[in-house]
Design an enzyme around this catalytic site. Sequence first.
Site, short mmCIF file in Angstrom:
data_model
loop_
_atom_site.label_atom_id
_atom_site.label_comp_id
_atom_site.label_asym_id
_atom_site.label_seq_id
_atom_site.Cartn_x
_atom_site.Cartn_y
_atom_site.Cartn_z
N GLY A 338 -22.39 47.39 58.63
CA GLY A 338 -23.63 47.54 57.88
C GLY A 338 -24.13 46.17 57.47
N GLY A 341 -21.46 43.77 55.92
CA GLY A 341 -20.36 43.26 56.73
C GLY A 341 -19.85 44.37 57.61
N VAL A 343 -16.48 47.44 58.46
CA VAL A 343 -15.29 48.17 58.02
C VAL A 343 -14.25 48.08 59.13
CG1 VAL A 343 -14.36 50.41 57.32
CG2 VAL A 343 -16.67 49.75 56.62
N LYS A 360 -13.24 47.57 53.94
CA LYS A 360 -14.64 47.15 53.95
C LYS A 360 -14.65 45.65 53.67
CE LYS A 360 -18.80 49.61 52.69
NZ LYS A 360 -19.41 50.62 51.82
N ASP A 452 -26.19 59.15 48.06
CA ASP A 452 -26.26 58.89 49.50
C ASP A 452 -25.43 59.92 50.26
OD1 ASP A 452 -27.05 57.70 51.84
OD2 ASP A 452 -25.91 55.86 51.57
P1 ADP Z 1 -22.55 51.76 54.62
O1 ADP Z 1 -22.88 51.55 53.20
O2 ADP Z 1 -22.90 50.62 55.51
O3 ADP Z 1 -23.06 53.06 55.16
P2 ADP Z 1 -19.92 53.03 54.71
O4 ADP Z 1 -19.04 53.00 53.52
O5 ADP Z 1 -20.63 54.31 54.96
O6 ADP Z 1 -20.95 51.82 54.63
O7 ADP Z 1 -19.04 52.64 55.98
C1 ADP Z 1 -19.62 52.38 57.25
C2 ADP Z 1 -18.81 53.01 58.37
O8 ADP Z 1 -17.45 52.54 58.35
C3 ADP Z 1 -18.70 54.50 58.25
O9 ADP Z 1 -19.77 55.14 58.84
C4 ADP Z 1 -17.39 54.80 58.98
O10 ADP Z 1 -17.60 54.85 60.36
C5 ADP Z 1 -16.55 53.57 58.67
N1 ADP Z 1 -15.70 53.83 57.50
C6 ADP Z 1 -15.99 53.60 56.21
N2 ADP Z 1 -14.99 53.97 55.39
C7 ADP Z 1 -14.02 54.48 56.18
C8 ADP Z 1 -12.73 55.08 55.94
N3 ADP Z 1 -12.23 55.19 54.70
N4 ADP Z 1 -12.01 55.51 56.99
C9 ADP Z 1 -12.52 55.42 58.23
N5 ADP Z 1 -13.72 54.89 58.53
C10 ADP Z 1 -14.47 54.41 57.53
MG MG Z 2 -22.64 55.00 55.10
#
Ligand code: ADP
Ligand code: MG
Length: 617
Positions: A338, A341, A343, A360, A452
């Site tokens: 995103g 940065g 994940v 993250k 969200d």
């Molecule tokens: P953003 O605010 O950019 O949407 P997210 O927290 O939704 O950030 O994380 C972005 C992506 O990273 C998610 O869509 C998922 O694919 C992956 N991701 C985030 N957290 C996890 C987790 N705990 N386990 C597995 N994948 C994750």
């Molecule tokens: Mg998200």
Amino acid sequence: MSIDPAADLPFYYGSISRSDAEQHLKLAGMADGIFLLRQCLRSLGGYVLSLVWNLEFHHYPIEKQLNGTYCLTGGKPHCGPAELCEFYSKDSDGLVCTLRKPCLRSPDTPVRPGVFDSLRENMLREYVKQTWNLEGEAMEQAIISQAPQLEKLIATTAHEKMPWYHAKITRQEGERRLYSGAQPDGKFLIRDREETGTYALSMMYGKTVYHYQILQDKSGKYSMPEGTKFDTIWQLVEYLKMKSDGLLTNLREACVNGKATENTPSLPGTRGKRQNGYTPPPRAVAAVSMPAVAVAEHRDVLPMDTDVFNPYHNPNEVRKFNIQRTQLLIDEVELGSGNFGCVKKGVLKTDSGQIDVAIKVLKSDNEKLVKEEMMREAEIMHQLSNPFIVRMLGLCNAENLMLVMEMASAGPLNKFLSSNKDTVSVENIVNLMHQVSMGMKYLEEKNFVHRDLAARNVLLVNQQFAKISDFGLSKALGADDNYYKARTAGKWPLKWYAPECINFHKFSSKSDVWSFGITMWEAFSYGGKPYKKMKGPDVMRFIDSGSRMDCPTACPERMYAVMKECWTYKHEERPDFKKVEESMRSYHYSISNKAKPEGAAAAAAAAADPAAAEPSK
Ligand code: ADP
Ligand code: MG
């Protein structure tokens, strides 16, 4: 807990025998069309309708179908026993006559619980405790979210808790136990037959012990030779208490297995107690379709199943706000990215073992503001602990600022559904969305707004286990506030936002409810894009004009009804998550084919005893 959907009907008597039913109808005067409803002792979740016509009794079995509907043999499906009876009160449709007058239970005749009804609650708890080592709130949540699946598991093993069950003893030992003490006719016990994995019934008659083999057909149903077939051993026994069904006499007094009543036998399918929390993981991550656990023989994966770090447990002992860089192994694999940065996949080393984690990672060139945003997200997550919410394990401030979370390896719900259309059933989606509603109900109780909620932010641990994630926009509300007011509009997911968010920048649990409705729509359309190609302002006009998205093709009517309630324009009139979770739960329970052993369900209708539908004098 799931309740008998007939429990509140004034003409429902519960688990009474055919002759008791006839006695009630006699006392009520034997008028044409007088009827009552009772529990079916043969098929789990089924009923029998007992009806009078021309001074004769007629008994019609009602089967609970796989899809959760109820029908008389060969009749139309109905969504519940009440609806079914209402239908037949207007249209005889194959019955000897319409249902004219309910035979009402008198105040001193309570609904008679079935043997299993009274045991169920305790057995569920015991089972969950022993199998997954869960306690307290985690246990409650597991039971609420998986009650139908658990009941199914337990029903097939319930006999092991019964005083008449003597497990693996020889025929001679069975005789010895029956001959000791009084020897009334009908004194009986059930034992495992040596070597064969089947059961035998040993019974006293005329001071002599007789042995009968209990047959099991291909679909797993139990019966006496040429007798009625049952889903479970305990139902067979209950039936034989009322009807001899080819035996020398009815079963009467149980020959009590002393051990069974003193200490509960260990439940089958339970594995040795694990240490609290988790076991050091084998390096294979639980795959989506094949759990790392040797799951109790041929059944679906449950959220609580996993041999790696168990995301069902409250991992308090591993939650630290500060994680040392040396405790972290960061993989190259990116799970997502995103503006902030990306994940990454990783491993967290703790005193008690290694845990798969998602990290993250904040871009290093990010300015102070973004860093603060991530700190706020971490602060929110730190305060939450629920099986259906991604848990934060800690923050690590090293080459970058890193937020360490438990891993949800099957990824975002929308992607999972769009790439697994063929293997995910509607029941499966209902189960997952019910879990999301449980997580949201928890947030609502804690006075947090998510802001969200969307299918992209619901992550899956496995096909049966969903967790809410992405608390980047979330807010903790003050004790006296029920909404958060955003000063300026930001980069908002407008298609997921309720009118009051867009018009007045007001965010509350009720606006999360609106988003939950959109998330449901995404889920039931297998990862479809809401409002197709419409742009944000088009969507607002569409909503203001009173229009709402259509029901997705595969979506059950009752789930669409919940969505539409979530899309109530005025937030004051919109249901809260307490209400939404109730609706999701009741539908989830109603469609999960309660307590039928795998594979036996389809054969259930075929095996229904046709004689039962014929008049008996
Ligand atoms: P953003 O605010 O950019 O949407 P997210 O927290 O939704 O950030 O994380 C972005 C992506 O990273 C998610 O869509 C998922 O694919 C992956 N991701 C985030 N957290 C996890 C987790 N705990 N386990 C597995 N994948 C994750
Ligand atoms: Mg998200």
